[in-house]
Design an enzyme around this catalytic site. Sequence first.
Site, short mmCIF file in Angstrom:
data_model
loop_
_atom_site.label_atom_id
_atom_site.label_comp_id
_atom_site.label_asym_id
_atom_site.label_seq_id
_atom_site.Cartn_x
_atom_site.Cartn_y
_atom_site.Cartn_z
CG ASN A 158 2.36 -0.33 3.52
OD1 ASN A 158 1.63 -1.39 2.98
ND2 ASN A 158 3.75 0.12 3.21
N GLY A 159 0.71 -2.48 5.77
CA GLY A 159 1.40 -3.60 6.68
C GLY A 159 0.17 -4.54 6.81
CD1 TRP B 130 -0.19 -5.90 -2.09
CD2 TRP B 130 -0.43 -5.36 -4.42
NE1 TRP B 130 -0.19 -6.97 -2.86
CE2 TRP B 130 -0.16 -6.88 -4.13
CE3 TRP B 130 -0.95 -4.64 -5.49
CZ2 TRP B 130 0.15 -7.56 -5.15
CZ3 TRP B 130 -0.61 -5.59 -6.74
CH2 TRP B 130 -0.14 -6.99 -6.40
CE LYS C 236 13.76 -14.26 -13.07
NZ LYS C 236 12.89 -15.49 -13.36
CD GLU D 201 13.54 -18.60 -11.82
OE1 GLU D 201 12.89 -19.26 -12.55
OE2 GLU D 201 13.54 -17.45 -11.74
CD GLU E 180 12.33 -14.44 -17.30
OE1 GLU E 180 11.28 -13.94 -17.76
OE2 GLU E 180 12.42 -14.81 -16.15
CB CYS F 130 -0.82 0.02 1.34
SG CYS F 130 -2.18 -1.58 1.45
CE LYS G 102 5.78 -9.89 -12.48
NZ LYS G 102 7.02 -10.31 -12.37
CG HIS H 285 21.68 -40.16 -20.05
ND1 HIS H 285 21.87 -41.45 -20.16
CD2 HIS H 285 21.83 -39.81 -18.68
CE1 HIS H 285 21.89 -42.02 -18.97
NE2 HIS H 285 21.94 -41.12 -18.21
NE ARG I 117 4.28 1.81 -1.84
CZ ARG I 117 5.02 1.64 -1.05
NH1 ARG I 117 6.10 2.34 -1.16
NH2 ARG I 117 4.87 0.78 0.25
C1 AGP Z 1 9.00 -15.53 -14.84
O1 AGP Z 1 10.39 -14.59 -14.64
C2 AGP Z 1 8.42 -15.33 -16.00
N1 AGP Z 1 8.23 -13.78 -16.36
C3 AGP Z 1 7.12 -16.17 -16.03
O2 AGP Z 1 7.91 -17.58 -16.55
C4 AGP Z 1 6.14 -16.46 -15.22
O3 AGP Z 1 6.78 -16.80 -13.88
C5 AGP Z 1 4.76 -17.19 -15.71
O4 AGP Z 1 4.53 -16.55 -16.70
C6 AGP Z 1 4.17 -17.47 -14.67
O5 AGP Z 1 3.22 -16.45 -14.29
P1 AGP Z 1 2.23 -16.57 -13.03
O6 AGP Z 1 2.96 -16.80 -11.82
O7 AGP Z 1 1.77 -15.14 -12.76
O8 AGP Z 1 1.13 -17.61 -13.40
#
Ligand code: AGP
Length: 608
Positions: A101-102, A75, A485, A481, A488, A2, A603, A504, A28
Amino acid sequence: MCGIVGYVGKKNNCTNFLLEGLKKLEYRGYDSAGIAVANDRNLKTVKKKGFLRDLEPLINPERMKGSPGIGHTRWATHGEPSDENAHPHLSCEKRLALVHNGIIENYQELKQELKLKGHHFTSQTDTEVIVHLIEEHYQGDLYDAVKKGVKELRGSFAIAVISADDPDLLVAARYDSPLVVGIGKNEYFIASDIPAILKETRKVIILEDGEIVKAKPDGITITDFDGNLIEKEITEITWDAEAAEKGGYEDFMLKEIHEQPQVILNTMRGRVKEAKIILDEIGLPRELLKRLERMVIVACGTSYYAGLVMRNAVELFAKIPVDVEISSEFRYRPMLIDGRVLVVGITQSGETADTLVSLRQAKRVGFPILAIPNVIGSSAAREADGVLYTHAGPEIGVAATKTMTAQMVAGFLFALYLAGIKKTISDERREKFIKELLKLPRKVEAILDREDEVKQMAKKYKNYNNFLFLGRTYGLPAAYEGALKLKEITYVHAEGYPAGEMKHGPIALIDENVPVVFIATKGEVQDKIISNMEEVKARKGKIIAIATEGDKKVADLADDVIYVPWTFEAYTPLLAVVPLQLFTYYTGKLRGLNVDQPRNLAKSVTVE
Ligand code: AGP
């Protein structure tokens, strides 16, 4: 998170400052907004679900003139986004208005006590409890009432309060939630974050935990919660507005990587008490959980890797088999799962199309659904039978960093909670794991303190165009992961792989042009990882190792090593991803890329 703003001073109409200040906090993320001002010994309040552009048309400039004033962007953490749940919240007599906020951990108990004393509530929020608590102590001295009230709160709070009875007073307090005071000429500004006040002043006092501000046009006093005066220094802010939104960090991604210790704390807040896990909030019957025979986790991308971490923890603690499925595949599979199965959707946005479709299909054939979203009131949250929220706050960077950490914490909490219901591990052993959970924030901080080492490493490897990330068992999700990272954010080809699979096929890739990142932390199969490292070394591969502090054996084999503190194997992915996030961030910066908005990415993938 928030956003809070507050004003007291020479302006007799602070509505403009409140709205402009809230606009500076929009980054935010929020779902509701509101303001309250004092005039003619009354409080005028306007608040609404939606954005500031929805709120402004409701503000009648004549009616909403006044000062002091407070404002809020919400939020949601407790209670759906709605007009009633928006802040400011008013006391019964509507003489006090408050923004917060909290997260108040003991709000249910306090709410019960206050109801017995005759207070009536109009919202489902934890925040509303605070204004009624202060009203209970209010005998005409707002500062004194706030001082008494905050002592009864458990959890995190940054609050600002005004009273219709005292048109020259603004009181604010903070505990474990940021709050700053802007120093003007016969006027003072309160805000959750510096961007909100930069237009008015660059002179700022950063409040610390346990401090209360009593602000009047002719001056402010700052005390602790016992009323002892505290001398605070004034900081001159040199940042520009954009830098201020990032809290002084160059990018949201770096800011959010550094928020992770707080995010772990916030996701555990109110859910870990005296070595017990309290998750009744998820709303699934204990009987259902007790009889559970299997789980299926569906997710995408980073959330899928958080699902692998959750699987390992549930199988270790609750001893039931768990499958983790990529949502876009699971949705086309015949729903052959049977028996007492819980289907879990991990989705920070709560809006990922493939995950939503998978959950709907599982629900249609009668399986109970648990959603683990970060966004309150998201589709996944609304459609599931049970919800376990991560409290990571809004993630502005497209790459998931702090939200993955929050998902892993939620997975650990659920696994230990389920183990407690099913009595699959001894209380003593469960307590050990719960105690270690509480140490994770500091352990992540210790890794963040090594940021410069990672930055140097990124400089060394910034021109390589192919990477392998290898791990085994508990460390494998971190390898996956780390590779995602890097892909992307830097557009470099990187592949996460089970280290045991090297022979393999993938070992054919190894030469001096393919750095290999090993998750080589201490654990049951570390000797196997070490032999994989030797195989890579024998083929002139360059080795970057994530190792447990003090582990010389790994360090001697690697070209570069980043140490992480020891923790239980099941928790290692949470620590191991942090240096990989930093490595990705600095590699992306060194390549001159936009790390907050990488190309081609959204996102939330709300389309199939
Ligand atoms: C993560 O860095 C990516 N932007 C992407 O893989 C993300 O995790 C994936 O689209 C899932 O999103 P969600 O958690 O909102 O379902």
